[in-house]
Enzyme design. Sequence first.
Site, PDB file in Angstrom:
ATOM      1  NE  ARG A  40      42.485  35.379  31.453  1.00  0.00           N
ATOM      2  CZ  ARG A  40      41.317  35.921  31.112  1.00  0.00           C
ATOM      3  NH1 ARG A  40      40.279  35.159  30.898  1.00  0.00           N
ATOM      4  NH2 ARG A  40      41.185  37.214  30.979  1.00  0.00           N
ATOM      5  CG  ASN A  41      43.541  38.258  39.906  1.00  0.00           C
ATOM      6  OD1 ASN A  41      44.553  38.557  40.528  1.00  0.00           O
ATOM      7  ND2 ASN A  41      42.492  39.055  39.843  1.00  0.00           N
ATOM      8  CG  HIS A  42      48.909  38.900  36.905  1.00  0.00           C
ATOM      9  ND1 HIS A  42      49.156  40.014  36.141  1.00  0.00           N
ATOM     10  CD2 HIS A  42      48.902  37.856  36.050  1.00  0.00           C
ATOM     11  CE1 HIS A  42      49.301  39.652  34.880  1.00  0.00           C
ATOM     12  NE2 HIS A  42      49.135  38.354  34.797  1.00  0.00           N
TER      13      HIS A  42
END
Length: 168
Positions: A40-42
């Site tokens: 989920r990290n961008h």
Amino acid sequence: MELIHNILPPIVDGKTKVLILGSMPGKQSLEKQQYYGNQRNHFWPIIGKLLAIDIPEDYNERIALLRKHCIGLWDSIESCEREGSLDATIKNEIPNNFSELFKKYPQIQLVLFNGGKSFDVFKRHIGLQVLDGRAYKKMPSTSPIPGKNIKTFDEKVEIWSILLDYIP
């Protein structure tokens, strides 16, 4: 509180022009032994957008891609006490050795701090003078965890685009 040691070595070589510093990898990243291992990290989507490429699924290919574009990764913190993965719960941090890193890799031109905690730890424990004339900037965090001053994905991409001025 759990004592955590950062087991991820710096991803830096003689061609690195931009060094991106996180604070301390989250639990998922440490378990996977991968920088920005939380899906989920961008971070990886931002890099993909900036370089106009598809990010490979394979971690080693991701690192090769960063190296190809003269981008390095490390963290401000070598060890700390933390509950969960939140930067807000970090206490008693011990920084990494940046004096040695910058001596060994003098060609690094830009240091980007991925979020406020990375910047604050670096500034407090190491001091900005160790950057020795290198450009630096505190960036919006790529973390998926909501916090204050949240930026949209497109706003993050726009701000992170500064790295394009330093890479081939």
